[in-house]
Motif scaffolding. Sequence first.
Motif, PDB file in Angstrom:
ATOM      1  N   THR A 247      59.349 -42.714  -2.197  1.00 56.70           N
ATOM      2  CA  THR A 247      59.193 -44.170  -2.371  1.00 56.70           C
ATOM      3  C   THR A 247      59.691 -44.875  -1.100  1.00 56.70           C
ATOM      4  N   GLY A 248      58.941 -45.874  -0.669  1.00 55.66           N
ATOM      5  CA  GLY A 248      59.329 -46.611   0.540  1.00 55.66           C
ATOM      6  C   GLY A 248      58.798 -45.987   1.817  1.00 55.66           C
ATOM      7  N   SER A 249      57.983 -44.942   1.668  1.00 55.87           N
ATOM      8  CA  SER A 249      57.427 -44.280   2.843  1.00 55.87           C
ATOM      9  C   SER A 249      55.909 -44.117   2.681  1.00 55.87           C
ATOM     10  N   ALA A 250      55.296 -43.391   3.613  1.00 55.28           N
ATOM     11  CA  ALA A 250      53.832 -43.271   3.609  1.00 55.28           C
ATOM     12  C   ALA A 250      53.401 -42.010   4.357  1.00 55.28           C
ATOM     13  N   LYS A 251      52.218 -41.521   4.029  1.00 51.10           N
ATOM     14  CA  LYS A 251      51.616 -40.379   4.739  1.00 51.10           C
ATOM     15  C   LYS A 251      50.143 -40.694   5.017  1.00 51.10           C
ATOM     16  N   ILE A 252      49.586 -40.029   6.012  1.00 52.47           N
ATOM     17  CA  ILE A 252      48.222 -40.362   6.452  1.00 52.47           C
ATOM     18  C   ILE A 252      47.271 -39.183   6.233  1.00 52.47           C
ATOM     19  N   THR A 253      46.029 -39.513   5.889  1.00 56.03           N
ATOM     20  CA  THR A 253      44.978 -38.489   5.724  1.00 56.03           C
ATOM     21  C   THR A 253      43.683 -38.994   6.378  1.00 56.03           C
TER      22      THR A 253
ATOM     23  N   VAL B 202      43.146 -42.943   5.911  1.00 56.01           N
ATOM     24  CA  VAL B 202      43.784 -43.572   4.755  1.00 56.01           C
ATOM     25  C   VAL B 202      45.284 -43.308   4.851  1.00 56.01           C
ATOM     26  N   ILE B 203      46.067 -44.365   4.752  1.00 54.10           N
ATOM     27  CA  ILE B 203      47.520 -44.235   4.727  1.00 54.10           C
ATOM     28  C   ILE B 203      47.956 -44.462   3.284  1.00 54.10           C
ATOM     29  N   HIS B 204      48.668 -43.484   2.746  1.00 52.63           N
ATOM     30  CA  HIS B 204      49.077 -43.543   1.347  1.00 52.63           C
ATOM     31  C   HIS B 204      50.544 -43.953   1.312  1.00 52.63           C
ATOM     32  N   ALA B 205      50.795 -45.180   0.873  1.00 53.72           N
ATOM     33  CA  ALA B 205      52.161 -45.708   0.830  1.00 53.72           C
ATOM     34  C   ALA B 205      52.626 -45.742  -0.623  1.00 53.72           C
ATOM     35  N   VAL B 206      53.891 -45.390  -0.834  1.00 53.40           N
ATOM     36  CA  VAL B 206      54.441 -45.391  -2.196  1.00 53.40           C
ATOM     37  C   VAL B 206      55.423 -46.548  -2.324  1.00 53.40           C
ATOM     38  N   GLY B 207      54.952 -47.602  -2.946  1.00 52.14           N
ATOM     39  CA  GLY B 207      55.785 -48.788  -3.147  1.00 52.14           C
ATOM     40  C   GLY B 207      56.756 -48.579  -4.293  1.00 52.14           C
ATOM     41  N   PRO B 208      57.769 -49.454  -4.386  1.00 54.48           N
ATOM     42  CA  PRO B 208      58.737 -49.357  -5.484  1.00 54.48           C
ATOM     43  C   PRO B 208      58.155 -49.850  -6.806  1.00 54.48           C
ATOM     44  N   ILE B 209      58.639 -49.286  -7.902  1.00 53.59           N
ATOM     45  CA  ILE B 209      58.384 -49.867  -9.220  1.00 53.59           C
ATOM     46  C   ILE B 209      59.383 -51.017  -9.334  1.00 53.59           C
ATOM     47  N   TYR B 210      58.880 -52.236  -9.540  1.00 51.15           N
ATOM     48  CA  TYR B 210      59.763 -53.408  -9.459  1.00 51.15           C
ATOM     49  C   TYR B 210      60.826 -53.395 -10.554  1.00 51.15           C
ATOM     50  N   ASP B 211      62.060 -53.697 -10.142  1.00 52.88           N
ATOM     51  CA  ASP B 211      63.184 -53.795 -11.080  1.00 52.88           C
ATOM     52  C   ASP B 211      63.972 -55.042 -10.681  1.00 52.88           C
ATOM     53  N   SER B 212      63.988 -56.039 -11.566  1.00 54.94           N
ATOM     54  CA  SER B 212      64.623 -57.320 -11.223  1.00 54.94           C
ATOM     55  C   SER B 212      66.132 -57.177 -11.048  1.00 54.94           C
ATOM     56  N   ASN B 213      66.717 -56.055 -11.470  1.00 53.79           N
ATOM     57  CA  ASN B 213      68.148 -55.807 -11.246  1.00 53.79           C
ATOM     58  C   ASN B 213      68.414 -55.134  -9.899  1.00 53.79           C
ATOM     59  N   LEU B 214      67.359 -54.710  -9.243  1.00 56.40           N
ATOM     60  CA  LEU B 214      67.504 -53.982  -7.968  1.00 56.40           C
ATOM     61  C   LEU B 214      66.604 -54.611  -6.906  1.00 56.40           C
TER      62      LEU B 214
ATOM     63  N   LYS C 105      67.144 -56.037  -3.995  1.00 58.74           N
ATOM     64  CA  LYS C 105      67.364 -55.677  -2.593  1.00 58.74           C
ATOM     65  C   LYS C 105      66.754 -54.306  -2.280  1.00 58.74           C
ATOM     66  N   GLU C 106      66.977 -53.356  -3.169  1.00 64.22           N
ATOM     67  CA  GLU C 106      66.425 -52.010  -2.980  1.00 64.22           C
ATOM     68  C   GLU C 106      64.896 -52.051  -2.986  1.00 64.22           C
ATOM     69  N   CYS C 107      64.340 -52.859  -3.899  1.00 60.42           N
ATOM     70  CA  CYS C 107      62.876 -52.984  -3.970  1.00 60.42           C
ATOM     71  C   CYS C 107      62.330 -53.558  -2.660  1.00 60.42           C
ATOM     72  N   GLU C 108      63.019 -54.578  -2.149  1.00 65.85           N
ATOM     73  CA  GLU C 108      62.586 -55.193  -0.880  1.00 65.85           C
ATOM     74  C   GLU C 108      62.620 -54.179   0.251  1.00 65.85           C
TER      75      GLU C 108
ATOM     76  N   ASP D  30      62.446 -50.899   0.063  1.00 64.04           N
ATOM     77  CA  ASP D  30      61.395 -49.884  -0.119  1.00 64.04           C
ATOM     78  C   ASP D  30      60.016 -50.460   0.225  1.00 64.04           C
ATOM     79  N   LEU D  31      59.783 -51.696  -0.200  1.00 61.65           N
ATOM     80  CA  LEU D  31      58.482 -52.296   0.095  1.00 61.65           C
ATOM     81  C   LEU D  31      58.313 -52.476   1.606  1.00 61.65           C
ATOM     82  N   ALA D  32      59.357 -52.975   2.269  1.00 60.83           N
ATOM     83  CA  ALA D  32      59.297 -53.137   3.732  1.00 60.83           C
ATOM     84  C   ALA D  32      59.090 -51.779   4.400  1.00 60.83           C
ATOM     85  N   GLY D  33      59.743 -50.743   3.862  1.00 57.37           N
ATOM     86  CA  GLY D  33      59.587 -49.391   4.421  1.00 57.37           C
ATOM     87  C   GLY D  33      58.151 -48.909   4.358  1.00 57.37           C
ATOM     88  N   CYS D  34      57.453 -49.243   3.280  1.00 61.77           N
ATOM     89  CA  CYS D  34      56.026 -48.877   3.167  1.00 61.77           C
ATOM     90  C   CYS D  34      55.216 -49.512   4.296  1.00 61.77           C
TER      91      CYS D  34
END
Length: 204
Positions: free
Chosen positions: A85-91, A101-113, A115-118, A120-124
């Motif tokens: 999560t928060g990263s990506a791979k290319i094919t 195609v770049i396959h990015a794995v975004g975070p599953i949103y959690d309103s208690n987390l 900062k972590e979601c942000e 991970d999303l930025a990392g994608c």
Amino acid sequence: TVSLLYRINKLAPPAAPATATPKPFKPFNDRIGLYRGDITKLQIDAIVNAANNSLLGGGGVDGAIHRAAGSGLLRECRQLRGCDTGSAKITGAYNLPCKKVIHAVGPIYDSNLVKECEEDLAGCYSTSLKLAVENECKSIAFSALSTGVYGYPSNDAAPVAIRTVKEFLEGGDGDKLDKVVFCTFTQKDVDAYNHWLPHFFPPT
Ligand code: AR6
């Protein structure tokens, strides 16, 4: 290509006449585009898929990309053995009109987390941009990562996406990319990008 540039500059018409027409967006140095429509149709160097940790396909844009690309994509994805999560791979892109195609794995949103979601999303976004440049892609289109099944509110995801792209374009490798397109699909994402793009890239 001509058709893509046309759509970036003019914006695709909304799917239903009842929805608000997105306002034309003034491009940032002609390098940022906003597009509404199916990402699998884009003739661009790289498209970014909203994948999951397995990289073995799923619903939403992931399903659409695998269907349009054909079984070669799944075969290559199996070799990758997943992605954090928060990263990506290319094919490769197989039957798609793009090149990679770049396959990015975004975070599953959690309103208690938030900062972590942000993070991970930025990392994608940052990993995808880095992969594009490493693979000599000059143009890239992002789907609105995590804003579907993964539940990230569009109005919170868009500024993270735009800020990360802006930082990359202003950084050391930024000049290696000619065009970054935000590919929206639903009205809430169109609205979020129309709201946030001018904040980061003020019209001149
Ligand atoms: N072209 C462009 N955008 C699309 C398309 C399309 N053809 N189809 C949907 N979208 P989602 P996530 C938009 O749910 O939230 C999958 O099962 C959609 O409107 O595809 O990151 C994966 O395998 C939304 O704005 O991805 C994962 O398990 C955006 O794409 C999980 O869903 C992302 O929505 C990932 O969830």
